[in-house]
Design a protein around this motif. Structure first.
Motif, PDB file in Angstrom:
ATOM      1  N   SER A  23      25.882  56.026  32.151  1.00  0.00           N
ATOM      2  CA  SER A  23      26.022  55.145  30.991  1.00  0.00           C
ATOM      3  C   SER A  23      27.181  55.589  30.114  1.00  0.00           C
ATOM      4  O   SER A  23      27.989  54.766  29.651  1.00  0.00           O
ATOM      5  N   ALA A  24      27.268  56.894  29.867  1.00  0.00           N
ATOM      6  CA  ALA A  24      28.367  57.425  29.067  1.00  0.00           C
ATOM      7  C   ALA A  24      29.711  57.152  29.729  1.00  0.00           C
ATOM      8  O   ALA A  24      30.692  56.798  29.060  1.00  0.00           O
ATOM      9  N   ARG A  25      29.771  57.303  31.044  1.00  0.00           N
ATOM     10  CA  ARG A  25      31.017  57.054  31.766  1.00  0.00           C
ATOM     11  C   ARG A  25      31.470  55.608  31.594  1.00  0.00           C
ATOM     12  O   ARG A  25      32.648  55.333  31.327  1.00  0.00           O
ATOM     13  N   ALA A  26      30.544  54.675  31.738  1.00  0.00           N
ATOM     14  CA  ALA A  26      30.904  53.264  31.615  1.00  0.00           C
ATOM     15  C   ALA A  26      31.414  52.941  30.210  1.00  0.00           C
ATOM     16  O   ALA A  26      32.367  52.173  30.037  1.00  0.00           O
ATOM     17  N   LEU A  27      30.798  53.538  29.204  1.00  0.00           N
ATOM     18  CA  LEU A  27      31.220  53.289  27.824  1.00  0.00           C
ATOM     19  C   LEU A  27      32.597  53.881  27.543  1.00  0.00           C
ATOM     20  O   LEU A  27      33.448  53.239  26.907  1.00  0.00           O
ATOM     21  N   VAL A  28      32.827  55.103  27.991  1.00  0.00           N
ATOM     22  CA  VAL A  28      34.109  55.737  27.712  1.00  0.00           C
ATOM     23  C   VAL A  28      35.235  55.073  28.494  1.00  0.00           C
ATOM     24  O   VAL A  28      36.396  55.034  28.040  1.00  0.00           O
ATOM     25  N   ARG A  29      34.920  54.517  29.650  1.00  0.00           N
ATOM     26  CA  ARG A  29      35.926  53.773  30.410  1.00  0.00           C
ATOM     27  C   ARG A  29      36.345  52.496  29.683  1.00  0.00           C
ATOM     28  O   ARG A  29      37.436  51.969  29.911  1.00  0.00           O
ATOM     29  N   GLU A  30      35.461  51.998  28.810  1.00  0.00           N
ATOM     30  CA  GLU A  30      35.776  50.821  28.005  1.00  0.00           C
ATOM     31  C   GLU A  30      36.461  51.191  26.690  1.00  0.00           C
ATOM     32  O   GLU A  30      36.733  50.327  25.862  1.00  0.00           O
ATOM     33  N   LEU A  88      28.194  55.040  13.751  1.00  0.00           N
ATOM     34  CA  LEU A  88      27.539  54.898  15.051  1.00  0.00           C
ATOM     35  C   LEU A  88      27.278  53.426  15.322  1.00  0.00           C
ATOM     36  O   LEU A  88      26.638  52.749  14.528  1.00  0.00           O
ATOM     37  N   ASP A  89      27.804  52.937  16.454  1.00  0.00           N
ATOM     38  CA  ASP A  89      27.666  51.524  16.816  1.00  0.00           C
ATOM     39  C   ASP A  89      26.661  51.282  17.934  1.00  0.00           C
ATOM     40  O   ASP A  89      26.030  50.224  17.980  1.00  0.00           O
ATOM     41  N   HIS A  90      26.534  52.237  18.827  1.00  0.00           N
ATOM     42  CA  HIS A  90      25.700  52.029  20.020  1.00  0.00           C
ATOM     43  C   HIS A  90      24.879  53.279  20.319  1.00  0.00           C
ATOM     44  O   HIS A  90      25.407  54.396  20.318  1.00  0.00           O
ATOM     45  N   LEU A  91      23.609  53.073  20.592  1.00  0.00           N
ATOM     46  CA  LEU A  91      22.712  54.148  20.992  1.00  0.00           C
ATOM     47  C   LEU A  91      22.129  53.818  22.355  1.00  0.00           C
ATOM     48  O   LEU A  91      21.605  52.715  22.561  1.00  0.00           O
ATOM     49  N   VAL A  92      22.226  54.756  23.278  1.00  0.00           N
ATOM     50  CA  VAL A  92      21.577  54.636  24.585  1.00  0.00           C
ATOM     51  C   VAL A  92      20.606  55.800  24.694  1.00  0.00           C
ATOM     52  O   VAL A  92      21.012  56.965  24.663  1.00  0.00           O
ATOM     53  N   THR A  93      19.317  55.500  24.788  1.00  0.00           N
ATOM     54  CA  THR A  93      18.312  56.555  24.885  1.00  0.00           C
ATOM     55  C   THR A  93      17.909  56.748  26.340  1.00  0.00           C
ATOM     56  O   THR A  93      17.483  55.820  27.009  1.00  0.00           O
ATOM     57  N   SER A  94      18.067  57.964  26.787  1.00  0.00           N
ATOM     58  CA  SER A  94      17.703  58.340  28.148  1.00  0.00           C
ATOM     59  C   SER A  94      16.972  59.671  28.068  1.00  0.00           C
ATOM     60  O   SER A  94      17.134  60.418  27.104  1.00  0.00           O
ATOM     61  N   GLY A 138      26.488  45.966  12.223  1.00  0.00           N
ATOM     62  CA  GLY A 138      25.390  46.122  13.170  1.00  0.00           C
ATOM     63  C   GLY A 138      25.798  46.757  14.478  1.00  0.00           C
ATOM     64  O   GLY A 138      26.971  47.027  14.739  1.00  0.00           O
ATOM     65  N   GLY A 139      24.792  47.016  15.332  1.00  0.00           N
ATOM     66  CA  GLY A 139      25.050  47.695  16.593  1.00  0.00           C
ATOM     67  C   GLY A 139      23.999  47.373  17.630  1.00  0.00           C
ATOM     68  O   GLY A 139      23.327  46.343  17.559  1.00  0.00           O
ATOM     69  N   THR A 140      23.830  48.286  18.587  1.00  0.00           N
ATOM     70  CA  THR A 140      22.924  48.035  19.711  1.00  0.00           C
ATOM     71  C   THR A 140      22.135  49.286  20.060  1.00  0.00           C
ATOM     72  O   THR A 140      22.583  50.413  19.841  1.00  0.00           O
ATOM     73  N   VAL A 141      20.958  49.052  20.627  1.00  0.00           N
ATOM     74  CA  VAL A 141      20.142  50.105  21.234  1.00  0.00           C
ATOM     75  C   VAL A 141      19.829  49.668  22.658  1.00  0.00           C
ATOM     76  O   VAL A 141      19.363  48.540  22.871  1.00  0.00           O
ATOM     77  N   VAL A 142      20.088  50.517  23.613  1.00  0.00           N
ATOM     78  CA  VAL A 142      19.671  50.281  24.995  1.00  0.00           C
ATOM     79  C   VAL A 142      18.797  51.459  25.403  1.00  0.00           C
ATOM     80  O   VAL A 142      19.230  52.618  25.350  1.00  0.00           O
ATOM     81  N   THR A 143      17.569  51.166  25.779  1.00  0.00           N
ATOM     82  CA  THR A 143      16.616  52.196  26.165  1.00  0.00           C
ATOM     83  C   THR A 143      16.470  52.226  27.682  1.00  0.00           C
ATOM     84  O   THR A 143      16.167  51.196  28.297  1.00  0.00           O
ATOM     85  N   VAL A 144      16.693  53.378  28.275  1.00  0.00           N
ATOM     86  CA  VAL A 144      16.533  53.538  29.721  1.00  0.00           C
ATOM     87  C   VAL A 144      15.079  53.890  30.008  1.00  0.00           C
ATOM     88  O   VAL A 144      14.594  54.948  29.595  1.00  0.00           O
ATOM     89  N   ALA A 145      14.376  53.000  30.691  1.00  0.00           N
ATOM     90  CA  ALA A 145      12.976  53.236  31.053  1.00  0.00           C
ATOM     91  C   ALA A 145      12.883  53.365  32.580  1.00  0.00           C
ATOM     92  O   ALA A 145      13.553  54.206  33.167  1.00  0.00           O
ATOM     93  N   SER A 146      12.097  52.540  33.234  1.00  0.00           N
ATOM     94  CA  SER A 146      11.932  52.638  34.683  1.00  0.00           C
ATOM     95  C   SER A 146      11.288  51.359  35.216  1.00  0.00           C
ATOM     96  O   SER A 146      10.592  50.643  34.485  1.00  0.00           O
ATOM     97  N   ARG A 147      11.485  51.101  36.487  1.00  0.00           N
ATOM     98  CA  ARG A 147      10.820  49.977  37.146  1.00  0.00           C
ATOM     99  C   ARG A 147       9.306  50.111  37.092  1.00  0.00           C
ATOM    100  O   ARG A 147       8.575  49.133  37.256  1.00  0.00           O
ATOM    101  N   VAL A 238      24.525  48.852  31.441  1.00  0.00           N
ATOM    102  CA  VAL A 238      24.272  49.401  30.108  1.00  0.00           C
ATOM    103  C   VAL A 238      25.428  49.085  29.161  1.00  0.00           C
ATOM    104  O   VAL A 238      25.217  48.692  28.006  1.00  0.00           O
ATOM    105  N   ALA A 239      26.652  49.242  29.647  1.00  0.00           N
ATOM    106  CA  ALA A 239      27.816  48.943  28.815  1.00  0.00           C
ATOM    107  C   ALA A 239      27.841  47.469  28.422  1.00  0.00           C
ATOM    108  O   ALA A 239      28.167  47.122  27.277  1.00  0.00           O
ATOM    109  N   PHE A 240      27.498  46.587  29.346  1.00  0.00           N
ATOM    110  CA  PHE A 240      27.446  45.152  29.048  1.00  0.00           C
ATOM    111  C   PHE A 240      26.429  44.860  27.950  1.00  0.00           C
ATOM    112  O   PHE A 240      26.717  44.117  26.993  1.00  0.00           O
ATOM    113  N   LEU A 241      25.247  45.448  28.048  1.00  0.00           N
ATOM    114  CA  LEU A 241      24.207  45.214  27.042  1.00  0.00           C
ATOM    115  C   LEU A 241      24.588  45.814  25.690  1.00  0.00           C
ATOM    116  O   LEU A 241      24.054  45.396  24.650  1.00  0.00           O
ATOM    117  N   SER A 242      25.515  46.767  25.682  1.00  0.00           N
ATOM    118  CA  SER A 242      25.978  47.382  24.444  1.00  0.00           C
ATOM    119  C   SER A 242      27.135  46.602  23.820  1.00  0.00           C
ATOM    120  O   SER A 242      27.584  46.964  22.729  1.00  0.00           O
TER     121      SER A 242
END
Length: 265
Positions: A23-30, A88-94, A138-147, A238-242
């Motif tokens: 997730s971090a890689r995708a964000l930093v690539r953007e 802080l604009d985006h939070l991804v919880t993993s 405003g910003g975004t939260v993306v929470t990594v859960a599981s199937r 994840v980056a798209f949802l952010s």
């Protein structure tokens, strides 16, 4: 596609490896500035070096060590991120997953540990991050859960049970933090990560399979696309949802599983 997050500030927890690092890689690539987190400083520094090599433009990667089950550590993680990036604009919880096993093999301690790791880590991080996320448009939260939230998986009783609380929290946040903050969850299936390799090894140790190859083949057989997911595919979602490109997506729990979940909803 330009996701429109160049220069934004993001925090990704438990991101020294696996899906958090993806997730971090995708964000930093953007072009987003990203704070990454883990408990082991040497591993975290190595991950930061890797990500800096893939950063777009002037995007920065800042490693911040800390334990997500420690309230003081979480406060430091969020405040340091905001200080480093000016907001802080985006939070991804993993977070790392709980151990596999059957119900009768778990102890009270296993349940409390799983709840603290999977649910309370998100509670504490979002609580600290909310004022920053709500500021400046405003910003975004993306929470990594599981199937496992959608369909119980054999020998994964802790994940099956406790992760449902994470998605209930995410749905609540999508209403309580709106309209300034959008909150969504992602539900990964089997991806080519160290976590999945560890689960394969645990299945062999329990005697569920005779070899790692057999256990791995069984995982792939569950996926209609006939393969495991890649970390790049996961991170891109994840980056798209952010990003503003998903601006009307809020309160969803999106499977990223190659179609392996059997439930209709």
């Amino acid at each position: 596609m330009d996701l429109g997050i160049d220069g934004d500030a993001a925090l990704v927890t438990a991101s020294s490896g696996g899906l958090g690092k993806a997730s971090a890689r995708a964000l930093v690539r953007e072009g987003a500035n990203v704070a990454i987190n883990g408990r082991t400083e040497s591993t975290l520094e190595s991950a930061a070096a890797d990500l800096r090599g893939e950063a777009a433009g002037d995007a920065r990667v800042v490693p911040i060590a800390g334990d997500l089950t420690d309230p003081d550590g979480v406060r430091n993680l969020v405040s340091t991120t905001a200080e480093e990036f000016g907001g802080l604009d985006h939070l991804v919880t993993s977070a790392g997953g709980p151990p596999s096993g059957a119900f009768l093999d778990t102890t009270d301690g296993d349940w409390y540990d799983a709840y603290d790791l999977l649910v309370m880590s998100v509670v504490r991080t979002v609580r600290e991050a909310a004022p920053h996320l709500r500021a400046d448009g405003g910003g975004t939260v993306v929470t990594v859960a599981s199937r496992t939230v959608k369909e119980a998986v054999d020998s994964m009783v802790l994940s099956n049970s406790v992760r449902a609380g994470v998605v209930g929290l995410e749905k609540t946040l999508s209403k309580e933090l709106a309209p300034e903050v959008r909150a969504n969850a992602v539900l990964p299936g089997s991806h080519d990560t160290e976590r999945v390799r560890n689960l394969v090894d645990q299945a062999v140790e329990r005697g569920d399979y005779e070899s790692a190859d057999e256990a791995s083949a069984a995982r792939v057989a569950e996926v209609p696309l006939d393969r495991l997911g890649t970390t790049e595919e996961f991170g891109a979602t994840v980056a798209f949802l952010s990003s503003p490109k998903s601006g009307f997506v809020n309160g969803t729990a999106l499977p990223i599983d190659g179609g392996s979940i059997g439930s209709n909803l």
